[in-house]
Design a protein around this motif. Sequence first.
Motif, PDB file in Angstrom:
ATOM      1  N   LYS A 373       3.010  -1.239   2.423  1.00  0.00           N
ATOM      2  CA  LYS A 373       2.798  -1.747   1.812  1.00  0.00           C
ATOM      3  C   LYS A 373       1.524  -1.110   1.197  1.00  0.00           C
ATOM      4  O   LYS A 373       0.401  -1.361   2.569  1.00  0.00           O
ATOM      5  CB  LYS A 373       3.074  -3.126   1.887  1.00  0.00           C
ATOM      6  N   ASN A 374       1.012  -0.626  -0.381  1.00  0.00           N
ATOM      7  CA  ASN A 374      -0.140  -0.707  -0.222  1.00  0.00           C
ATOM      8  C   ASN A 374      -0.856  -1.835  -0.900  1.00  0.00           C
ATOM      9  O   ASN A 374      -0.198  -2.969  -0.950  1.00  0.00           O
ATOM     10  CB  ASN A 374      -0.426  -0.062  -2.022  1.00  0.00           C
ATOM     11  N   GLY A 375      -1.938  -1.967  -1.616  1.00  0.00           N
ATOM     12  CA  GLY A 375      -2.906  -3.034  -1.934  1.00  0.00           C
ATOM     13  C   GLY A 375      -2.459  -3.774  -3.378  1.00  0.00           C
ATOM     14  O   GLY A 375      -2.102  -4.453  -3.131  1.00  0.00           O
ATOM     15  N   SER A 376      -1.689  -3.356  -3.862  1.00  0.00           N
ATOM     16  CA  SER A 376      -0.215  -3.745  -4.877  1.00  0.00           C
ATOM     17  C   SER A 376       0.944  -4.413  -4.641  1.00  0.00           C
ATOM     18  O   SER A 376       1.555  -4.846  -5.293  1.00  0.00           O
ATOM     19  CB  SER A 376      -0.399  -2.492  -6.011  1.00  0.00           C
ATOM     20  N   GLY A 377       1.302  -3.745  -3.065  1.00  0.00           N
ATOM     21  CA  GLY A 377       2.019  -5.160  -2.373  1.00  0.00           C
ATOM     22  C   GLY A 377       3.766  -3.529  -2.721  1.00  0.00           C
ATOM     23  O   GLY A 377       3.971  -4.470  -3.028  1.00  0.00           O
ATOM     24  N   ILE A 378       3.528  -2.827  -3.805  1.00  0.00           N
ATOM     25  CA  ILE A 378       4.023  -1.567  -3.237  1.00  0.00           C
ATOM     26  C   ILE A 378       4.479  -0.380  -1.405  1.00  0.00           C
ATOM     27  O   ILE A 378       3.421   0.035  -1.297  1.00  0.00           O
ATOM     28  CB  ILE A 378       4.908  -0.639  -4.824  1.00  0.00           C
ATOM     29  N   TYR A 379       5.950  -0.378  -1.580  1.00  0.00           N
ATOM     30  CA  TYR A 379       5.466   0.763  -0.345  1.00  0.00           C
ATOM     31  C   TYR A 379       5.389   1.618  -1.042  1.00  0.00           C
ATOM     32  O   TYR A 379       5.960   2.295  -2.005  1.00  0.00           O
ATOM     33  CB  TYR A 379       7.665   0.582   0.271  1.00  0.00           C
ATOM     34  N   ALA A 386       4.746   6.334  -4.173  1.00  0.00           N
ATOM     35  CA  ALA A 386       4.910   4.857  -4.261  1.00  0.00           C
ATOM     36  C   ALA A 386       6.933   4.736  -4.729  1.00  0.00           C
ATOM     37  O   ALA A 386       7.165   5.391  -5.459  1.00  0.00           O
ATOM     38  CB  ALA A 386       4.356   3.957  -5.263  1.00  0.00           C
ATOM     39  N   LEU A 387       7.278   3.692  -3.861  1.00  0.00           N
ATOM     40  CA  LEU A 387       8.313   3.342  -4.809  1.00  0.00           C
ATOM     41  C   LEU A 387       8.904   2.629  -6.073  1.00  0.00           C
ATOM     42  O   LEU A 387       8.445   1.216  -6.096  1.00  0.00           O
ATOM     43  CB  LEU A 387       9.425   2.846  -3.820  1.00  0.00           C
ATOM     44  N   ILE A 416       9.332  -3.087  -3.918  1.00  0.00           N
ATOM     45  CA  ILE A 416       9.681  -1.727  -4.754  1.00  0.00           C
ATOM     46  C   ILE A 416      10.068  -1.727  -6.290  1.00  0.00           C
ATOM     47  O   ILE A 416      10.529  -3.016  -6.919  1.00  0.00           O
ATOM     48  CB  ILE A 416      11.591  -1.484  -4.812  1.00  0.00           C
ATOM     49  N   GLN A 417       9.417  -1.273  -7.350  1.00  0.00           N
ATOM     50  CA  GLN A 417       8.343  -1.561  -8.684  1.00  0.00           C
ATOM     51  C   GLN A 417       9.384  -0.981  -9.266  1.00  0.00           C
ATOM     52  O   GLN A 417       9.778   0.237  -9.306  1.00  0.00           O
ATOM     53  CB  GLN A 417       6.961  -1.277  -8.777  1.00  0.00           C
TER      54      GLN A 417
END
Length: 557
Positions: A373-379, A386-387, A416-417
Motif C-alpha cells: 500500500k502507498n500513502g493513500s492506502g492503494i496497493y 497503482a491498482l 484498489i481504486q
Amino acid sequence: MHTKWKVSCLAGFIVGVTFTLTACGTGSTASNATGSPNASSNSSKALKPLTISAGPNGAFQRNFNPFSTSADPGTQGLIYEPLFYDSVVSSNVYGILGRSTAWSNHNKTLTVTLQTNANWTDGKPFTSQDVVFTFNLLKKYPTIDLNAVWSKLSSVKSDGNDKVVFNFKQADVPYATYVLETYIVPQHIWSKLGDPSKVDVTNPVGTGPYTLSTFSPEDYTMKANPNYYGGKLSVPEVDFPAYNSNDSADLALSTGSLDWTGLFIPNIDKVYSSKNQNNKYWFAPGGLNLLTPNLKNPLLGNQVVRQAISMAVNRNDLSQKAEYGYEKVANPTGLILPTFQSWVDPNLPKTDTTFTFDPTGAEKLLQSAGFKKNGSGIYVSANGQALSFKLIVPSGWTDWDQDAALIAAQLKQIGIQINVQQEQYAGYQSDLSSHKFDLALVSTNVGPSPYYVYQNTFGTGASTNYEQWSDPKTDQALADFASTTNETEQKQDIDKLEKIVSEQLPAIPLIYGAEWYEYNDSQYTGWPDANNPYVTPAPFSYPAEEIVLLHLKPTAK
C-alpha cells in the motif's frame, strides 16, 4: 450442439432431436414435452385481443421487414418464420418451417427437410426454392447477413421441393443455429424488391401464424392466419399498443390493459403481482453479467489481481441491492444456471463452482504477490504501478450504475481504486470494441448450449471478446466442440472451458442477467414459467414469442 435435447413440437409437427434425421409425424394438433402448442380455441369469440408490448419504444413506423433491426414487433416469428428455433432456457428444439436435419460429410454438410404443407399468406406454396433464394439474398446483400452466415457457408442448394442442403466451409456444428434461425422470405415477392436493407415492408406476406390486420403509429393488430399450416390458433388476435416510457407501460400493466410485456419493475411483488392473482412474472436467467478486464493492461493481465478483485466483490450485495434480488449470483465456471446445470463438471473442486467473498484473503493474496500500500492506502506493484482503474458502464442503466458504485466501494476497502465512468451507450460500446477501457460491466450473448457464451466471450478474435483473451487451450476446446455432434466429446470440451474460466478468470462472472417478463393469465393458460421453462418468455425474444402464443389455451370458465 448437445444432442440430448428434448423432442419438441410446433405447428402440428414432431421434430426429432436437432441435427439427427428423425421422421416427423403430422396431425391437426401436436403434443410435446411441454404441452399442446396449438390447441383449438374454446369460445374464442368471447376473448379480447391479447395485448403485447415489446418495450416502450414510442410510435411505430409501418415496417415489417424481417431483415431490419427496426422492424415492428411480431415481424419475426408471427409473420416471417425461420426453419428451427433452439430454446435458450430449456433443452427444447422447435421445428418451424423445418421438420428434421441430418449432418454428413464429416459434419460439413447439413440437410434440412422442410414442412410440405406450409403456404405464404397470399396462397403461394412455400418450397425449398424460397429458402435457397433467402440465403442467396443474404450473400448478395451482406448488410442484411447480420449473423454472418456466409462467413461459414460455401453453398446452399435445394434437393427437390422439400429439402435444402447447406454446405459449410469447415465443420462448425454450433453455427448451424444461426443458419437455421434465419427468417425466410417468399422468392416471388422479394426477387422484385432490390436491396432488402432499403425496403419498408408495409403489407407483409409470410408463412407465420398471424397476419397484419390494422395499423396506426399508436397501435396495430394482427389476426390469426386462417390458413396456417399448424391448424387453428387459440389466440385469435394480438394487439401491439405503443408506449413512450416505462412509466406508461407500467401503468398499463398494473391496470390490466396490457397482458404481456418485459419490463424492469422495482419491487414487483408489491406493485404488481400482489395487486391481482392473475398478475404473474418470471425472470429467467438470460445471460451472464461480467466484470471484464482489459488484459492488455499489465496489472489486469496479472491473474493474481483478477483473483483479488473477484474475492473482494460482494456479489450478494449486487444481487440484492442493485438488482432487487431478480438477478442471482453467477457461477464461477461461466455456465448459466440452472439452464445448463447438466453441463456442470462434477469433478470440479468446490472452489471452482462457488464464489467466496473474502476481502481479507484478497489483500493477503496481493501482499504475497509483492503489492504494497502507498500513502493513500492503494496497493502498488513492485515498480510503483497503482491498482487504480477506470470502470465504464452505460449511463442511465440504473441497476448497472448501482452495481458499479457498489463494486467501487467494495474494492476501495481492500486498497484498489475504481473510478466509475458512466458513458452514453454508443460511446460505451465504442470503447468496448476498441478496447479503450480498464474495466467494464458487460453482458454476454446466449445460445442453446454453453458453447455460445464461451465462444463469443473468450474465443480468440471474437467480436465480443472485449478483454482480448487469447489462449490456445481455450481455442482448441472450442474448435473440438464445433467439429462434432458427439455428446460425450462435447461435454469433455465444455469441462475444459469451465476449468479455464473458473481458475484463470479471463473475465470475472458477477450475476446472471434476467429475461424481464410479466404476464396476466386471466384469459389464457400455458405461459412459460419456472416450472415449465419451455422457451424464452420475453415478448421481444423472436421467434420465441411465436412459440409462446402457440402454446396458450383459453382459461377454463
